[in-house]
Write an enzyme that holds these catalytic residues in place. Structure first.
Site, PDB file in Angstrom:
ATOM      1  N   GLU A  72      -7.830   3.668 -50.198  1.00 41.01           N
ATOM      2  CA  GLU A  72      -9.166   3.997 -51.518  1.00 41.01           C
ATOM      3  C   GLU A  72      -8.431   4.749 -52.004  1.00 41.01           C
ATOM      4  O   GLU A  72      -9.611   4.692 -53.144  1.00 41.01           O
ATOM      5  CB  GLU A  72     -10.512   4.329 -50.574  1.00 41.01           C
ATOM      6  CG  GLU A  72     -11.130   3.028 -49.858  1.00 41.01           C
ATOM      7  CD  GLU A  72     -12.006   3.457 -49.311  1.00 41.01           C
ATOM      8  OE1 GLU A  72     -13.289   2.981 -49.780  1.00 41.01           O
ATOM      9  OE2 GLU A  72     -12.479   3.656 -48.220  1.00 41.01           O
ATOM     10  N   MET A  73      -7.936   5.781 -52.126  1.00 38.16           N
ATOM     11  CA  MET A  73      -8.063   7.212 -53.104  1.00 38.16           C
ATOM     12  C   MET A  73      -7.324   7.049 -53.997  1.00 38.16           C
ATOM     13  O   MET A  73      -7.431   6.757 -55.029  1.00 38.16           O
ATOM     14  CB  MET A  73      -6.534   7.624 -52.203  1.00 38.16           C
ATOM     15  CG  MET A  73      -6.156   8.731 -52.950  1.00 38.16           C
ATOM     16  SD  MET A  73      -5.197   8.508 -54.829  1.00 38.16           S
ATOM     17  CE  MET A  73      -3.698   7.597 -53.854  1.00 38.16           C
TER      18      MET A  73
END
Length: 892
Positions: free
Chosen positions: A849-850
């Site tokens: 998700e970063m």
């Protein structure tokens, strides 16, 4: 009707078909060839159903059987099998081009049609050949690389064995070992939910609200019951349980009984022998609705005379402050302060696979016992969802099986179609299939929350941050779902990558009559970080400091605290900033010739520090030594495409010194696993991987103590063959309700992103040129999986920044959603650093998700750099950019 004869995969077939039947239906329903997928409601928008007809790539959903006389049709099943794959299938697997796998068969068929004619295609030829094939996972980079690699295989320049990693029981980390499921997906044999053949199943159709807020006055189903093939109709009154799908708050009904609260709310279900019969009967149902006032924004919901959307809950459903130091006083004495308002849009996570579910009755072994209800769907939290379904439907004896999932990006944190399918199976005592259309799937699913953020950011005379104020409000939509978790995560990561000594923030979450918000890749921090990172550029511009230098100067350092007050012991961001510096300097030089004229070039920078393993997070995993010396892993670790199956296998192979082929995964069935939390928040590698290493430590110790090599030898020595492992974070507890200070994440993944783009000053149109990501997620387990996640996230983040927006009633398919195609592909580069995390499994942490967190602000900052205008409300569409440019020009 017309009699036609044609071949499919070399076998002759003769059919009498009407003028409407399309090839896709015959392949899937009559021949059982499910490798061709359906996503776009037979509109030819997605390419997932691509086959080859007379040597040309065709979309099976658009080809009518009447036009196939004498044709030769090849489907993915006729190209190769997992035991005997085609070179193109080998190339897709070895290039890392297979993630969720839903689009893969169509991609491979389009690639084969190209390579059969042009075995050495150019990039432009590949883009042209695959222009109708959509992918949400990869960002298209690895798909292009896979086609190029396949060409090399076909031309005999290199073989798959030359590319395939060689087994090394002493070093499995850092190797791009093919995913265990990749070849089955490449060959079309991996079963997604709609691919299961369910004998005697009823097909479901659902009547949904076309208005955002109304009282249900009456439901008349009399006419529908008389239609041919209809088994019955189901309303809320027929559901025996609570009829509430409770994740945190019991507010979302399986079927609405009194009110509808958003466009898409389900009201009535029709079950029939065929989907067509169910849809025909559905159209005859009459639902009388009494319109109610529509709360279309948080502000309207918070008005004094606003009608409560839920009688049991206030419209202001969550509020949390965060106070660190004296922010207002610090701003008053700051040398430089900026103030701005930002806004993000409602957005769809856009997995290619619609929300399909099947439910059936599993025969009991004991004649005196009741049959068991089995749900097969796309859950990323099978045990929690099982509990939600048991309560909502009033049926205890159930199990959940996770099918292969055609992407999800957070959308499957919730029960969506499973409640309706399960309720119908119980009500009609028949197996059922609920295979919604894409339009219906878009209506029924959760969305990414819209944020409104009012920001102030200050710095002293040396360019060091002094204070940050952020008063933001979240549009919750009609239902709570994971609710405050999104707001909570935004607060936990509010200060981003930086040391900000004084913080004052407030988050409010408000019910509205908009689509309900839930998890979406990043789940809160992408929206909050968008405001912070744009504010950083605004402040850097005002202080006259280079944006990269400004970020380096203000990077959090070990021993300093985040906005929650939690002191960090590790923060390798400065090293990432230095690693991207040469690329940043090169980009600036390349942009200099484009500072005047119609086409302007811009460079934007943004950072992200994404927390993983929240306060109190806990996971378990079991391992068992088999009688042949192999190891079985039992863990509810969903894998909708990110590569969790690779992670579990490679960690085990590395830690135990065992060949990866001797590792068996059991991850998809509630009967075989224990609850370990969702495949969300990028937590699976860190949490379940951590539990796995703990379990393997116990097993390894037992094997060393006894000298046992097999499960039978362990038992003979008086030891167990199965061991349970656990990973529990260091501390737990909520943020202080008055100050927002308290526990935070145990681990972080850090990134710096560099956007390079061009803007047409006359039209406002943006062309992405390149995105470079420098990332540190600890030691890399599988390089292709890691870069695949980053590249897919770049593509999704750019779409979020520039074009994607979900508008109820208007966004109905992939065209109206503005889904990115391979023609939107841009150059991507990844710089990897590998700082070991103290509590990570073999030092690793998560990554998925970063890449959504810094992407949008990097793009917006680049647009400002190119044009001199700020776009503070996403998406930055050409009309917004053009209007802003014209406004600035008018002032000059």
């Amino acid at each position: 009707m017309k009699k036609i004869r044609f071949s499919v995969n070399g076998i002759q077939h003769e059919w009498i078909a009407d003028s409407k039947t399309v090839l896709l239906d015959l392949l899937r329903e009559d021949l059982g060839l499910t490798g061709a997928k359906q996503s776009c409601d037979r509109k030819g928008q997605c390419g997932a159903c691509t086959v080859i007809i007379n040597k040309e790539a065709k979309r099976a959903c658009l080809v009518r059987l009447n036009d196939l006389g004498g044709a030769e049709v090849i489907t993915i099943e006729g190209v190769g099998t997992p035991d005997n794959p085609h070179l193109i299938q080998e190339a897709f697997v070895l290039a890392g081009a297979v993630q969720c796998g839903f689009c893969t068969p169509g991609m491979i068929m389009a690639a084969k049609a190209l390579l059969d004619k042009h075995p050495d295609p150019s990039n432009d030829q590949i883009v042209q050949a695959l222009r109708r094939n959509l992918c949400r996972c990869t960002g298209y980079k690895k798909i292009i690389e896979a086609v190029k690699l396949a060409g090399r295989f076909i031309r005999g320049e290199v073989s798959p064995d030359d590319i395939r990693p060689q087994p090394d029981q002493n070093n499995m980390m850092g190797k791009s070992w093919p995913r265990p499921s990749a070849m089955a997906k490449a060959c079309g044999t991996a079963h997604f939910t709609a691919d299961f053949h369910l004998q005697g199943a009823l097909e479901l159709a659902v009547l949904r609200s076309t208005v955002p807020h109304a009282r249900i006055v009456a439901i008349d189903t009399t006419a529908a019951m008389a239609f041919p093939g209809v088994a019955g109709v189901m309303t809320a009154a027929d559901i025996k349980g609570t009829n509430r799908l409770k994740y945190l708050v019991p507010d979302r009904p399986v079927l609405c009984e009194d009110k509808v609260r958003y466009i898409g709310d389900p009201i009535v279900v029709v079950a029939a022998e065929t989907r067509s019969q169910a849809e025909t009967a559905l159209a005859a149902i009459n639902v009388a609705l009494e319109p109610l006032p529509v709360m279309e924004s948080p502000q309207s919901s918070l008005a004094e005379d606003a009608l409560p959307i839920h009688d049991e809950f206030p419209n202001l459903c969550y509020e949390q402050p965060q106070i660190k130091g004296q922010a207002e006083e610090a701003l008053n004495t700051s040398a430089t302060v900026i103030e701005a308002h930002f806004q993000t849009q409602v957005n769809h996570q856009a997995p290619l696979e619609p929300e399909a579910t099947i439910a059936f009755w599993e025969d009991a072994d004991d004649p005196e016992e009741k049959d068991r209800l089995v749900i097969i769907g796309r859950s990323i939290n099978i045990h929690y969802h099982l509990g939600m379904l048991q309560d909502a439907l009033g049926w205890e004896d159930m199990k959940y099986i996770e099918a292969y999932s055609g992407g999800q990006f957070g959308i499957k944190i919730d029960v969506i179609s499973e409640g309706i399918a399960g309720a119908a199976a119980i009500h009609f005592r028949r197996p059922v299939r609920y295979i919604p259309t894409l339009t219906e799937s878009m209506l029924m699913t959760s969305k990414r929350h819209a944020f409104q953020l009012d920001v102030k950011l200050g710095a002293d005379e040396r360019g060091y941050l002094t204070a940050y104020c952020n008063d933001f409000i979240i549009d919750k939509g009609a239902y709570y779902s994971i609710g405050h978790v999104v707001a909570y995560r935004s607060m936990l990561m509010l200060s981003g990558s930086y040391h900000i000594p004084n913080v004052k923030a407030r988050v409010r979450m408000v019910y509205t009559n908009n689509p309900w918000g839930s998890a979406a890749r990043g789940a809160g921090p992408p929206q909050a970080n968008f405001a912070l990172e744009c504010a950083m550029d605004m402040l850097a511009d005002k202080t006259g400091i280079d944006p990269l230098e400004f970020r380096l100067r203000n990077s959090l350092q070990p021993g300093q605290s985040k906005s929650t007050g939690r002191v960090v012991s590790q923060w390798p961001l400065a090293e990432l900033i230095e690693s991207i510096r040469p690329h940043y300097q090169r980009a600036i030089e390349n942009a200099k010739p484009f500072r005047q004229g119609k086409i302007r070039r811009g460079v934007g920078i943004a950072t992200g520090s994404f927390g993983i393993g929240g306060p109190g997070d806990i996971s378990v995993a079991s391992v068992e030594l088999d009688d042949d010396g192999g190891i079985s892993i039992y863990a509810a670790a969903a894998d909708p495409g990110e590569g969790n199956d690779s992670m579990l296998g490679q960690l085990t192979a590395q830690f135990m010194g065992i060949a990866i082929q001797r590792i068996r995964l059991h991850t998809r069935d509630t009967d075989q696993t224990a609850a370990s939390g969702p495949a969300a928040g990028s937590r699976i590698t860190y949490m379940i991987g951590g539990a796995l290493i703990n379990a393997l430590t116990h097993l390894k110790t037992a094997m060393q103590e006894t000298g046992a090599k097999t499960g039978a030898e362990l038992e003979k020595a008086g030891k167990a063959r199965r061991y349970l492992g656990q990973k529990k974070n260091e501390d737990a507890g909520p943020l202080d309700p008055h100050t927002g200070q308290g526990p935070s994440f145990e681990s972080q993944v850090h990134a710096v992103q560099l956007a390079e783009l061009e803007v047409d000053m006359e039209t406002g149109k943006v062309k992405m040129l390149k995105m470079t990501t420098a990332v540190d997620a600890g030691p890399v387990i599988n390089p292709l999986n890691l870069t695949g996640q980053i590249e897919g996230g770049m593509d999704m983040g750019v779409g979020y920044a520039l074009r994607e927006q979900y508008i109820p009633g208007k966004t109905k398919d992939w065209v109206t959603f503005k889904f990115p195609t391979i023609r939107d592909h841009f150059e991507m580069e990844t710089i990897i650093r590998e700082t070991p995390r103290p509590n990570g499994p073999l030092g690793a942490t998560g990554i998925g998700e970063m890449c959504m967190v810094p992407t949008a602000p990097a793009v917006i900052n680049a647009i400002k750099n190119a044009t001199g205008v700020w776009i503070r409300d996403l998406p930055a569409t050409p009309d917004k950019i053009k209007s802003a440019i014209e406004t600035i020009a008018g002032r000059q």
